[in-house]
Design an enzyme around this catalytic site. Sequence first.
Site, PDB file in Angstrom:
ATOM      1  N   ALA A 192       0.855  -1.188   0.000  1.00 55.15           N
ATOM      2  CA  ALA A 192       0.000   0.000   0.000  1.00 55.15           C
ATOM      3  C   ALA A 192       0.889   1.235   0.000  1.00 55.15           C
ATOM      4  O   ALA A 192       1.414   1.642   1.037  1.00 55.15           O
ATOM      5  CB  ALA A 192      -0.923  -0.009   1.218  1.00 55.15           C
ATOM      6  N   GLY A 193       1.073   1.814  -1.190  1.00 51.19           N
ATOM      7  CA  GLY A 193       1.916   2.987  -1.330  1.00 51.19           C
ATOM      8  C   GLY A 193       1.121   4.269  -1.227  1.00 51.19           C
ATOM      9  O   GLY A 193      -0.094   4.262  -0.979  1.00 51.19           O
ATOM     10  N   SER A 240       0.308   6.322  -3.576  1.00 50.37           N
ATOM     11  CA  SER A 240      -0.560   6.603  -4.720  1.00 50.37           C
ATOM     12  C   SER A 240      -1.552   5.489  -5.016  1.00 50.37           C
ATOM     13  O   SER A 240      -2.678   5.759  -5.433  1.00 50.37           O
ATOM     14  CB  SER A 240       0.294   6.863  -5.974  1.00 50.37           C
ATOM     15  OG  SER A 240       1.152   7.966  -5.776  1.00 50.37           O
ATOM     16  N   ARG A 241      -1.149   4.239  -4.830  1.00 50.85           N
ATOM     17  CA  ARG A 241      -2.034   3.114  -5.114  1.00 50.85           C
ATOM     18  C   ARG A 241      -1.588   1.902  -4.315  1.00 50.85           C
ATOM     19  O   ARG A 241      -0.565   1.926  -3.633  1.00 50.85           O
ATOM     20  CB  ARG A 241      -2.067   2.803  -6.613  1.00 50.85           C
ATOM     21  CG  ARG A 241      -0.733   2.392  -7.191  1.00 50.85           C
ATOM     22  CD  ARG A 241      -0.859   2.011  -8.640  1.00 50.85           C
ATOM     23  NE  ARG A 241       0.416   1.581  -9.199  1.00 50.85           N
ATOM     24  CZ  ARG A 241       0.544   0.816 -10.268  1.00 50.85           C
ATOM     25  NH1 ARG A 241      -0.540   0.386 -10.904  1.00 50.85           N
ATOM     26  NH2 ARG A 241       1.727   0.468 -10.731  1.00 50.85           N
ATOM     27  N   ILE A 242      -2.371   0.840  -4.436  1.00 47.04           N
ATOM     28  CA  ILE A 242      -2.107  -0.397  -3.706  1.00 47.04           C
ATOM     29  C   ILE A 242      -1.826  -1.502  -4.719  1.00 47.04           C
ATOM     30  O   ILE A 242      -2.632  -1.743  -5.624  1.00 47.04           O
ATOM     31  CB  ILE A 242      -3.315  -0.790  -2.833  1.00 47.04           C
ATOM     32  CG1 ILE A 242      -3.640   0.337  -1.849  1.00 47.04           C
ATOM     33  CG2 ILE A 242      -3.047  -2.095  -2.087  1.00 47.04           C
ATOM     34  CD1 ILE A 242      -4.993   0.192  -1.190  1.00 47.04           C
ATOM     35  N   LYS A 243      -0.695  -2.162  -4.578  1.00 48.33           N
ATOM     36  CA  LYS A 243      -0.358  -3.297  -5.434  1.00 48.33           C
ATOM     37  C   LYS A 243      -0.396  -4.580  -4.599  1.00 48.33           C
ATOM     38  O   LYS A 243      -0.101  -4.554  -3.405  1.00 48.33           O
ATOM     39  CB  LYS A 243       1.027  -3.105  -6.063  1.00 48.33           C
ATOM     40  CG  LYS A 243       1.086  -1.946  -7.049  1.00 48.33           C
ATOM     41  CD  LYS A 243       2.376  -1.906  -7.821  1.00 48.33           C
ATOM     42  CE  LYS A 243       3.516  -1.383  -6.984  1.00 48.33           C
ATOM     43  NZ  LYS A 243       4.754  -1.191  -7.783  1.00 48.33           N
ATOM     44  N   GLY A 299      10.790   3.541   6.238  1.00 50.03           N
ATOM     45  CA  GLY A 299       9.505   3.112   5.706  1.00 50.03           C
ATOM     46  C   GLY A 299       9.485   1.627   5.388  1.00 50.03           C
ATOM     47  O   GLY A 299      10.464   1.076   4.876  1.00 50.03           O
ATOM     48  N   ASP A 309       7.984   0.109   3.086  1.00 45.58           N
ATOM     49  CA  ASP A 309       8.140  -0.145   1.654  1.00 45.58           C
ATOM     50  C   ASP A 309       9.611  -0.150   1.259  1.00 45.58           C
ATOM     51  O   ASP A 309      10.059  -1.009   0.488  1.00 45.58           O
ATOM     52  CB  ASP A 309       7.350   0.876   0.836  1.00 45.58           C
ATOM     53  CG  ASP A 309       7.684   2.322   1.180  1.00 45.58           C
ATOM     54  OD1 ASP A 309       8.307   2.590   2.237  1.00 45.58           O
ATOM     55  OD2 ASP A 309       7.305   3.219   0.385  1.00 45.58           O
ATOM     56  N   THR A 336       5.485   8.978  -5.321  1.00 43.94           N
ATOM     57  CA  THR A 336       5.173  10.322  -4.841  1.00 43.94           C
ATOM     58  C   THR A 336       6.456  11.007  -4.397  1.00 43.94           C
ATOM     59  O   THR A 336       6.689  12.186  -4.690  1.00 43.94           O
ATOM     60  CB  THR A 336       4.174  10.253  -3.679  1.00 43.94           C
ATOM     61  OG1 THR A 336       2.996   9.565  -4.114  1.00 43.94           O
ATOM     62  CG2 THR A 336       3.802  11.646  -3.203  1.00 43.94           C
TER      63      THR A 336
END
Length: 266
Positions: free
Chosen positions: A10-11, A13-16, A103, A105, A129
Site C-alpha cells: 500500500a503505497g 498513490s495506489r495499492i499493489k 519506511g 516499503d 510520490t
Amino acid sequence: MNEPHLLIDAGNSRIKWALADAQRTLVETGAFGHTRDGGADPDWSTLPRPRGAWISNVAGADVAARLDTLLDARWPGLPRTTIRSRHTQCGVTNGYTTPDQLGSDRWAGLIGAHAAFPGEHLLIATFGTATTLEALRADGRFTGGLIAPGWALMMRALGTHTAQLPTLTTDIASGLLAGAQAEPFQVDTPRSLSAGCLYAQAGLIERAWRDLADAWQAPVRLVLAGGAADDVARALTLPHTRHDALILSGLALIAAEAAAATAAQA
C-alpha cells in the site's frame, strides 16, 4: 504447507498486490486505488485462500481499514501481518540510527533487491510520490538513503505555488517530452517545466551514484523502480537495471522466513 501468501504493498498513490507460491514466485498480481473512487476493488474471487496476508502500508489508517474490510469480505479471519522495519531481516542489516523509522516499503524493497542481485553493491532508485534512494552493500548492509520530491510532486508544487506556471501530470509531461528528449533546453513553458523537473530527478540519481561509487571504490549497480522510472531512465546517462517488483518480492521473502521459523518451532 503449500498455501500461497498474499502480499500487499500500500503505497502513497495506489495499492499493489500479489500472490506468491511456495517458491516465492509471484503467480498473480494486480493493483487498485486507495478508495473506490480510485477504481474497482480487487477481484480476488478466483484466488485460493492464502496462508496469510503480509502488508507494507505507508498510506495510513484509512487505507489499513480498507484493506481489512476487503480481506474480511473475501477471507474472514485471514491472518495478516503489517510489517515494520527491523535492525536485521532476510540477510539485510538496517543502517538507520532508529531502524523502525525506515519506511516499510523501502525496507521490503531493500530485502527484495538484495535477493535479486546477490553479491552486488546497489543504488536503488524508486520513483513514486517521493523519489527515494537506498545504498545497499553486497553483504546486505543498508548504509543510508535520500528522499526527494518525485517528478509529479515537483511539477505539482510549481503549478500550485506560482501564478503563471501550469500544473502538469506525469502523463501530460511524458507526452510533451516524447518528441523532445534529444533537446536539453525547451522552447515553451510546459516543456521547460516538464524537462526541468525530469532533469532534476536524473541529476540527483547520477550525482548519488557517482558519489557512492567513489566512496565505495567499487562497481555499483543502479536499479530503477516505480511509476516514473521509464521517463527518468530516458534522461539518464548511466547504465541501469529496471525491477518493478522489489517490494512485493521482499514481502514474499519476509513471509517465507516467518513461515520457516514457525515450522521450526512446531
